[in-house]
Design an enzyme around this catalytic site. Structure first.
Site, PDB file in Angstrom:
ATOM      1  N   HIS A  82       0.844  -1.196   0.000  1.00  0.00           N
ATOM      2  CA  HIS A  82       0.000   0.000   0.000  1.00  0.00           C
ATOM      3  C   HIS A  82       0.877   1.243   0.000  1.00  0.00           C
ATOM      4  O   HIS A  82       1.843   1.343   0.740  1.00  0.00           O
ATOM      5  CB  HIS A  82      -0.903   0.020   1.239  1.00  0.00           C
ATOM      6  CG  HIS A  82      -1.721   1.269   1.340  1.00  0.00           C
ATOM      7  ND1 HIS A  82      -2.876   1.461   0.630  1.00  0.00           N
ATOM      8  CD2 HIS A  82      -1.521   2.417   2.041  1.00  0.00           C
ATOM      9  CE1 HIS A  82      -3.366   2.661   0.895  1.00  0.00           C
ATOM     10  NE2 HIS A  82      -2.574   3.257   1.743  1.00  0.00           N
ATOM     11  N   ASP A 161     -15.470   2.196   7.739  1.00  0.00           N
ATOM     12  CA  ASP A 161     -14.423   3.159   7.383  1.00  0.00           C
ATOM     13  C   ASP A 161     -14.962   4.207   6.417  1.00  0.00           C
ATOM     14  O   ASP A 161     -14.638   5.385   6.528  1.00  0.00           O
ATOM     15  CB  ASP A 161     -13.218   2.438   6.769  1.00  0.00           C
ATOM     16  CG  ASP A 161     -12.177   3.432   6.273  1.00  0.00           C
ATOM     17  OD1 ASP A 161     -11.618   4.149   7.123  1.00  0.00           O
ATOM     18  OD2 ASP A 161     -11.949   3.520   5.061  1.00  0.00           O
ATOM     19  N   ARG A 168     -15.116  12.317   9.258  1.00  0.00           N
ATOM     20  CA  ARG A 168     -13.859  12.957   9.681  1.00  0.00           C
ATOM     21  C   ARG A 168     -13.484  14.091   8.738  1.00  0.00           C
ATOM     22  O   ARG A 168     -12.947  15.114   9.154  1.00  0.00           O
ATOM     23  CB  ARG A 168     -12.737  11.908   9.738  1.00  0.00           C
ATOM     24  CG  ARG A 168     -12.866  10.957  10.922  1.00  0.00           C
ATOM     25  CD  ARG A 168     -11.977   9.727  10.724  1.00  0.00           C
ATOM     26  NE  ARG A 168     -10.601  10.103  10.468  1.00  0.00           N
ATOM     27  CZ  ARG A 168      -9.745   9.400   9.713  1.00  0.00           C
ATOM     28  NH1 ARG A 168     -10.116   8.251   9.177  1.00  0.00           N
ATOM     29  NH2 ARG A 168      -8.520   9.823   9.518  1.00  0.00           N
ATOM     30  N   SER A 183      -7.714   3.136   9.596  1.00  0.00           N
ATOM     31  CA  SER A 183      -8.474   3.231   8.351  1.00  0.00           C
ATOM     32  C   SER A 183      -7.753   2.490   7.216  1.00  0.00           C
ATOM     33  O   SER A 183      -8.333   1.650   6.513  1.00  0.00           O
ATOM     34  CB  SER A 183      -8.670   4.711   8.009  1.00  0.00           C
ATOM     35  OG  SER A 183      -9.064   4.898   6.678  1.00  0.00           O
ATOM     36  N   LYS A 187      -8.633  -1.660   5.479  1.00  0.00           N
ATOM     37  CA  LYS A 187      -8.908  -1.965   4.073  1.00  0.00           C
ATOM     38  C   LYS A 187      -7.976  -3.057   3.549  1.00  0.00           C
ATOM     39  O   LYS A 187      -8.391  -3.938   2.781  1.00  0.00           O
ATOM     40  CB  LYS A 187      -8.794  -0.691   3.233  1.00  0.00           C
ATOM     41  CG  LYS A 187     -10.017   0.227   3.444  1.00  0.00           C
ATOM     42  CD  LYS A 187      -9.878   1.562   2.761  1.00  0.00           C
ATOM     43  CE  LYS A 187      -9.124   2.533   3.630  1.00  0.00           C
ATOM     44  NZ  LYS A 187      -9.371   3.941   3.388  1.00  0.00           N
TER      45      LYS A 187
HETATM   46  N1  URA Z   1      -6.326   7.389   3.750  1.00  0.00           N
HETATM   47  C1  URA Z   1      -7.171   6.512   4.296  1.00  0.00           C
HETATM   48  O1  URA Z   1      -7.471   5.485   3.699  1.00  0.00           O
HETATM   49  N2  URA Z   1      -7.694   6.772   5.505  1.00  0.00           N
HETATM   50  C2  URA Z   1      -7.396   7.878   6.200  1.00  0.00           C
HETATM   51  O2  URA Z   1      -7.885   8.049   7.295  1.00  0.00           O
HETATM   52  C3  URA Z   1      -6.513   8.790   5.615  1.00  0.00           C
HETATM   53  C4  URA Z   1      -5.970   8.526   4.389  1.00  0.00           C
END
Ligand code: URA
Ligand code: CA
Length: 433
Positions: A82, A161, A168, A183, A187
């Site tokens: 990632h 999320d 947020r 977060s 994923k």
């Molecule tokens: N990217 C994400 O996937 N989540 C966040 O909280 C910030 C950046």
């Protein structure tokens, strides 16, 4: 359990239990608690932070809020990578076939680009015929046989999320290490990874501007991964300029082919070797990062990495002959040179603004529905640290329209030429625990 008690506990610096975290994530996903209570809790977390246990529990609660991809029918340790987001970030195109050539299974779920950053699927679709519309069964079959495949994003991954991120975004609570780390990790874990390699970018074009913040985020994610049974490593890399020379879909495919052939830009090559080495170690195909790097260089030198890229493309309908003849990739009608107005050294190339310039040509989307032009983008002739004389070419615009004054001006505005010979340190730190 009452949400107001959880908010008060966190406000006063307490640690939430696993039950409390599961409660609010489940209730919020189901629509049973209002945005104002959850935003209040997010703000309390922003100020009071979370313990390692809370971070791991929050991550797993979000994983469990939706579908989890089951990759268990794929043999071996599935390693995912990632990146926290960059411009001209061609690494996935290189890394997937590169580590697969060492038999590390790469079962990658990827997305499309939005705004100034590109997406792996868009880039691969620059290859005639390539598609990601395969069933999960076909996906697993291909990875078991040839070690690499890419599939599109499933709809119901980590719905908690999605809701929390949107909340947020409008309550000034995005920029919190425990919230960002959980977060991102939720994923990756929901997408089925056994092990995870993270490329955390720092610098002007990055989410984390300072190196100290990038390190804190990387450490938080590595700790979450290891606490929930997924081996995780990270690299802190510079986004002080775009990565490599190509920005744009077909141009980046060409750059990936050159890199797999051992003829790519030095920064992209170095980053791919570092990230690839971590993937190889986590995948159990080398003991040390040094050994892994040696093996990766070997499959570049003996052509196995490039061969794997051909197999990967043709397995998913792509015309693999582009690897031997890159002129078969989509080509833009006009190639327009942008020339330096003054002499000196390139001190800075604002990555994000160059991503915007490329998107203005049609390489990126402003909305999810936009159709992008796979042929267009930018090729950087000069990078930070290079000497340039007035009148020399800084970059070449690949465009399907002749009129590109605005794009040209944007490039000139964001190439800073001065008197000092700046040297960018690309790989700032390697974080293994
Ligand atoms: N990217 C994400 O996937 N989540 C966040 O909280 C910030 C950046
Ligand atoms: Ca690039």
């Amino acid at each position: 359990m009452r949400m107001v008690d959880l908010i008060a506990k966190k406000r006063d610096g307490g640690a939430l239990t696993k039950e409390e975290i599961n409660f609010f994530i489940n209730a919020y996903t189901n629509g049973d608690i209002p945005d104002y209570q959850v935003s209040s809790l997010m703000m309390a977390i922003f100020f009071q932070d979370m313990t390692d246990d809370e971070r791991a529990d929050l991550t797993m609660a979000m994983v469990k809020s939706g579908d989890e991809i089951d990759l268990s029918s794929i043999e071996g340790i599935k390693v995912d990578k990632h990146s926290t987001g960059g411009v001209g970030d061609t690494t996935t195109l290189v890394l997937a076939p590169l580590v697969a050539a060492l038999d590390v299974p790469v079962a990658k779920m990827s997305g499309r680009g939005l705004g100034h950053t590109g997406g792996t699927i868009d880039k691969l679709e620059a290859v005639e015929g390539f598609h990601v519309e395969i069933t999960e069964q076909e996906f697993a079959g291909i990875v078991n046989r040839d070690k690499v495949a890419v599939i599109g994003q499933s709809g119901n991954l980590t719905p908690a999320d999605k809701k929390l991120y949107a909340l947020r975004d409008v309550t000034a609570t995005v920029n919190s290490i425990p919230l960002i780390a959980s977060s991102i990790m939720s994923k990756k874990i929901a997408a089925g990874a056994d092990a995870i390699v993270l490329d955390v970018k720092t610098g002007d074009g990055a989410f984390m501007k300072s190196e100290a913040d990038a390190v804190a985020l990387a450490k938080a994610m590595v700790s979450i991964g290891n606490n929930v049974g997924r081996n995780t490593m990270a690299i802190i890399s510079s986004m002080a300029e775009p990565l490599g020379r190509a920005i744009g879909n077909a141009l980046e495919v060409r750059e990936a082919i050159e890199t797999l052939r051992g003829e790519g830009p030095s920064d992209l090559t170095a980053l791919c070797l570092e990230l690839g080495a971590q993937m190889t170690v986590l995948g159990g195909k080398a003991e040390t990062l040094e050994e892994a790097k040696g093996k990766l260089k070997e499959v570049i030198d003996n052509g196995k990495a490039l061969e794997k890229f051909k197999v990967f493309l043709s397995n998913q309908g792509g015309d693999a002959s582009v690897v031997d003849d890159v002129s078969k990739l989509p080509q833009a009608e006009y190639q327009i040179e942008v020339k330096a107005g003054t002499s000196g050294y390139i001190e800075e190339i604002a990555a994000e603004e160059l991503g915007v310039a490329s998107a203005m040509l049609g390489a990126g989307r402003q909305t999810k529905e936009d159709v992008i032009d796979l042929a267009v983008g930018l090729m950087l002739e000069k990078k930070v640290g290079d000497r340039v004389d007035a009148g020399e070419t800084l970059a070449v615009i690949h465009s399907n329209r002749e009129e590109v004054e605005e794009v040209k001006q944007k490039i000139l505005d964001n190439y800073i030429i001065g008197g000092s010979e700046v040297n960018i340190e690309l790989i700032k730190q390697v974080i293994t625990e």
